[in-house]
Design a protein around this motif. Sequence first.
Motif, PDB file in Angstrom:
ATOM      1  N   HIS A 123       0.858  -1.208   0.000  1.00 48.53           N
ATOM      2  CA  HIS A 123       0.000   0.000   0.000  1.00 48.53           C
ATOM      3  C   HIS A 123       0.891   1.254   0.000  1.00 48.53           C
ATOM      4  CE1 HIS A 123      -4.109  -1.369   0.320  1.00 48.53           C
ATOM      5  NE2 HIS A 123      -3.865  -2.131   1.371  1.00 48.53           N
ATOM      6  N   ASP A 316      -7.448  -3.194  -1.965  1.00 45.88           N
ATOM      7  CA  ASP A 316      -6.507  -4.289  -2.188  1.00 45.88           C
ATOM      8  C   ASP A 316      -6.465  -4.723  -3.651  1.00 45.88           C
ATOM      9  OD1 ASP A 316      -5.833  -4.205   0.410  1.00 45.88           O
ATOM     10  OD2 ASP A 316      -6.911  -6.014   1.010  1.00 45.88           O
ATOM     11  N   MET A 320      -0.197  -3.650  -6.652  1.00 44.23           N
ATOM     12  CA  MET A 320       0.678  -3.029  -5.643  1.00 44.23           C
ATOM     13  C   MET A 320       1.688  -4.039  -5.098  1.00 44.23           C
ATOM     14  SD  MET A 320      -1.873  -2.526  -2.385  1.00 44.23           S
ATOM     15  CE  MET A 320      -2.338  -3.913  -1.319  1.00 44.23           C
TER      16      MET A 320
END
Length: 348
Positions: A123, A316, A320
């Motif tokens: 993140h 989510d 990433m």
Amino acid sequence: MIVLGIETSCDETAIGIVRHSIAPNGLARGSILADVIASQTDRHAKFGGVVPELAARAHIEVLTPLIQQALKDAKLSFDDLSAIAATAGPGLIGGVMVGLVMAKAIAMVKNLPFLAINHLEAHALSARLDTQIDYPFLLLLISGGHSALISVRGLGDYHGWGATRDDAVGEAFDKTARLLGLGFPGGAFIEKTAINGCEKKFKLPRPFFGTSHCDFSFAGLKTAVRRIVESDDFNKNPQNIADMAASFQSAIGDCLVERTENALKFHKKLVGTQKPLTIIAAGGVAANQYIRKKLANLAQKHNAKFMAPHPRLCTDNGVMVAWAGAEHLANGRSDLLTAKPRARWDLA
Ligand code: KG4
Ligand code: ZN
């Protein structure tokens, strides 16, 4: 470099494939080659929260076809990849194991470097993928499981200033949405409902307001909402629901802004005033446009830049994880296949 990332730490099975390169200005830049996701939201909705055992089983069902789909979307085969990355924690341990074992198996069979990624770090770094941002930056990490303020001085160099003492911000959104009879997960529903509401209608507490530290607390705010909503005086008509959603979102926004402003003072001292100031919000709650706007105003007040990843990259996703893997790979790291899944794994 092309990296495939696997995310299975909660209720999304997600695969991302990214290309990592270095731009002429020396900053890392990324492009997304595939981004596929199978959400389990419907399976968990009737329980009002994620059921870990159901989540792990659902990851197993969809993981292989999802990886095949991602490779197809990117028009690539395993042989084109430079590495495989997977979330190794923190998260629901059953789900984390599913993704991690899959990544290790592919790495072993295809003789590829393997990276065990911290979900929070994924993140944290996600904003660097779609907007070229240099270190250092102050990170406001606001997701369903975590709320934290962290100075990111470089890859792997994190200094935490504060975290939640009870509920995470996203958790507070989800619980309040449930109280108001909105959908699950609740953040996006509250944001949408609040558009038609008056944020001054209900007076809600701003926990820790006026203190100089950087910790959060949201349990008291949630309880205050519960007291009002469950009282006989509260008519659950659409306008009252919208007003409560707006009042709640406003209280959360004020808390986030005040805590971030506190952390900015510490961050400035840590990194020095000669460096440009950047505030980055990441995690699912950072998808919220109202909160983004408040944080952008705060940044402007302090002559700082404010950035948040594209909303799609806030919640989510596999991209990433692939990106965090690529950043580490470019920095010379790869991990042993003995890397363990971790239910808890602090970033700073
Ligand atoms: O980062 P994320 O997808 O998963 C975790 O790592 O926890 O964050 C999920 C959280 C949920 O609590 C969800 O309600 C919240 O992010 N969320 C939002 C919005 N979209 C997702 N909260 C507020 N406004 C939104 N638009
Ligand atoms: Zn997350």
